[in-house]
Design a protein around this motif. Structure first.
Motif, PDB file in Angstrom:
ATOM      1  N   UNK A   1     -80.354  79.969  82.179  1.00 45.29           N
ATOM      2  CA  UNK A   1     -81.387  80.988  82.013  1.00 45.29           C
ATOM      3  C   UNK A   1     -82.792  80.486  82.217  1.00 45.29           C
ATOM      4  N   UNK A   2     -82.933  79.298  82.808  1.00 48.74           N
ATOM      5  CA  UNK A   2     -84.258  78.759  83.104  1.00 48.74           C
ATOM      6  C   UNK A   2     -84.146  77.735  84.240  1.00 48.74           C
ATOM      7  N   UNK A   3     -85.258  77.458  84.936  1.00 48.47           N
ATOM      8  CA  UNK A   3     -85.215  76.515  86.056  1.00 48.47           C
ATOM      9  C   UNK A   3     -84.837  75.100  85.613  1.00 48.47           C
ATOM     10  N   UNK A   4     -84.363  74.320  86.568  1.00 52.86           N
ATOM     11  CA  UNK A   4     -83.931  72.952  86.278  1.00 52.86           C
ATOM     12  C   UNK A   4     -85.040  72.120  85.624  1.00 52.86           C
ATOM     13  N   UNK A   5     -86.304  72.146  86.141  1.00 51.04           N
ATOM     14  CA  UNK A   5     -87.360  71.357  85.483  1.00 51.04           C
ATOM     15  C   UNK A   5     -87.542  71.714  84.007  1.00 51.04           C
ATOM     16  N   UNK A   6     -87.370  72.997  83.680  1.00 48.53           N
ATOM     17  CA  UNK A   6     -87.515  73.405  82.283  1.00 48.53           C
ATOM     18  C   UNK A   6     -86.347  72.901  81.430  1.00 48.53           C
ATOM     19  N   UNK A   7     -85.151  72.876  82.011  1.00 49.93           N
ATOM     20  CA  UNK A   7     -83.998  72.345  81.275  1.00 49.93           C
ATOM     21  C   UNK A   7     -84.275  70.899  80.885  1.00 49.93           C
ATOM     22  N   UNK A   8     -84.757  70.110  81.869  1.00 49.74           N
ATOM     23  CA  UNK A   8     -85.067  68.707  81.597  1.00 49.74           C
ATOM     24  C   UNK A   8     -86.184  68.585  80.562  1.00 49.74           C
ATOM     25  N   UNK A   9     -87.244  69.407  80.719  1.00 50.98           N
ATOM     26  CA  UNK A   9     -88.399  69.297  79.836  1.00 50.98           C
ATOM     27  C   UNK A   9     -88.073  69.715  78.405  1.00 50.98           C
ATOM     28  N   UNK A  10     -87.270  70.791  78.256  1.00 53.44           N
ATOM     29  CA  UNK A  10     -86.995  71.331  76.929  1.00 53.44           C
ATOM     30  C   UNK A  10     -85.832  70.639  76.229  1.00 53.44           C
TER      31      UNK A  10
ATOM     32  N   UNK B   1     -83.710  67.908  77.897  1.00 54.92           N
ATOM     33  CA  UNK B   1     -83.352  66.565  78.340  1.00 54.92           C
ATOM     34  C   UNK B   1     -82.222  66.542  79.360  1.00 54.92           C
ATOM     35  N   UNK B   2     -81.979  65.357  79.911  1.00 58.70           N
ATOM     36  CA  UNK B   2     -80.965  65.207  80.968  1.00 58.70           C
ATOM     37  C   UNK B   2     -79.559  65.473  80.461  1.00 58.70           C
ATOM     38  N   UNK B   3     -79.270  65.060  79.231  1.00 56.73           N
ATOM     39  CA  UNK B   3     -77.917  65.259  78.694  1.00 56.73           C
ATOM     40  C   UNK B   3     -77.540  66.733  78.689  1.00 56.73           C
ATOM     41  N   UNK B   4     -78.500  67.584  78.317  1.00 56.09           N
ATOM     42  CA  UNK B   4     -78.236  69.028  78.303  1.00 56.09           C
ATOM     43  C   UNK B   4     -78.010  69.538  79.722  1.00 56.09           C
ATOM     44  N   UNK B   5     -78.816  69.035  80.666  1.00 55.65           N
ATOM     45  CA  UNK B   5     -78.626  69.465  82.062  1.00 55.65           C
ATOM     46  C   UNK B   5     -77.227  69.107  82.544  1.00 55.65           C
ATOM     47  N   UNK B   6     -76.762  67.906  82.220  1.00 56.58           N
ATOM     48  CA  UNK B   6     -75.431  67.489  82.668  1.00 56.58           C
ATOM     49  C   UNK B   6     -74.349  68.357  82.044  1.00 56.58           C
TER      50      UNK B   6
END
Length: 340
Positions: free
Chosen positions: A186-195, A197-202
């Motif tokens: 529900x949000x862009x990739x940069x926001x996933x990382x910013x909010x 972190x990488x673990x959540x993105x993975x």
């Protein structure tokens, strides 16, 4: 005198705080002692497996025999450099000296590492396919595997462009996995990382892949370049998809990234190219597990696509034939007496 803590608990003379601190310190010391004992036990076991005397191992590792005796006894505190020297002498990795797994399992794992060390990418891929079959996790369990084409490689290799062309001709869905991640999160990739972190993105990346595999028995999937670094997630791709590793020259990678609107490589081209080579080197072994490798720099777009399409068909036909031949050989042909 009585002290009262912020949560209302009464602490007599502050002794409770001292006791808590002592408990924490004791736990840390216990953990450290346990680790030292583990290292000592692992060094002893590996030395025995290689039939080395303590003096011989000490000479090979460049440490004193007295120090090695303390280390094996669980009282020697080894530095990272010493662990590396011991690992080299014992033909293992430093991390193997820190593992507390059962000795039998470690010995078998060490034997496997010794067998595979120095093997080519093709040999490692063949070994993995055999291992998949032995552990009943072979790709044959998913009858749709050849119907899902997963394109892997660095950014700018042509995954999106060639993937859309391939999906159109195969009359199936094209999935840009990074876009599916955005839809799920529900949000862009940069926001996933910013909010988060990488673990959540993975985690989102894995969920997106599982969703694509479950929903689409036929598809072409453009896989984000860094997904191969997540072993469990990449194993899903290996199990459920026919994988094509798309490669390109550094210049083509850079020009394609720039054409996508990312102008950062123009600012420091040489540095960006060096980063590209380092990233590729760190992922090469994972990419090499693909069923097929295809260079996208040698020809124009249409010719590159046609060559890719034909190679996929040829490789899948060859693999299908090899699987059938292997099945016949393993189960044996049924005996049928000839009529006179």
């Amino acid at each position: 005198m009585k002290l009262t803590s912020s949560n209302g608990r009464t602490i007599a003379g502050g002794h409770q705080q001292a006791d808590d601190r002592a408990d924490r310190d004791g736990s840390v010391e216990d953990a450290q002692d346990s680790l030292l004992r583990t290292v000592g036990s692992r060094v002893r076991a590996l030395r025995a497996r290689h039939a080395l005397t303590r003096r011989s191992l000490a000479e090979h590792a460049g440490v004193s025999e007295r120090y090695l005796a303390k280390l094996e006894g669980g009282s020697g505190n080894a530095s990272i450099l010493v662990l590396r020297k011991l690992a080299v002498a014992l033909c293992c990795e430093p991390v193997d000296l820190l593992s507390s797994e059962d000795t039998a399992g470690q010995e078998e794992w060490g034997e496997l590492q010794s067998m595979l060390r120095g093997k080519s990418s093709e040999e490692l891929r063949a070994f993995r396919q055999i291992l998949d079959g032995l552990t009943s996790r072979s790709v044959a369990q998913d009858p749709q595997r050849t119907e899902r084409i997963a394109l892997v490689g660095l950014r700018g290799a042509g995954k999106s462009t060639l993937g859309r062309m391939l999906a159109e001709e195969r009359k199936c869905c094209f999935i840009e996995l990074s876009r599916l991640v955005v839809e799920i999160a529900g949000c862009p990739v940069p926001e996933i990382y910013a909010l988060y972190g990488e673990a959540a993105y993975r985690r989102y990346e894995r969920r997106a892949l599982e969703h694509a595999i479950e929903k689409y028995p036929r598809a072409v999937i453009a896989v984000p370049g860094g997904l191969v670094g997540e072993s469990e997630t990449y194993n899903l791709v290996l199990k459920h998809c026919f994988i094509v590793w798309l490669t390109a020259s550094p210049d083509d990678h850079m020009s394609r990234v720039i054409s996508q609107g990312d102008l950062r490589p123009m600012v420091g081209y040489n540095e960006a190219t060096d980063d590209l080579r380092r990233i590729l080197a760190s992922r090469r072994d994972k990419y090499a597990l693909a069923d097929l490798t295809h260079d996208t720099s040698k020809m124009a777009l249409v010719e590159t696509y046609l060559a890719l399409r034909d190679r996929i068909e040829q490789t899948q036909m060859r693999n299908s034939k090899n699987t059938a031949d292997t099945s016949k050989a393993s189960h044996g042909e049924e005996f049928r007496p000839q009529r006179q």
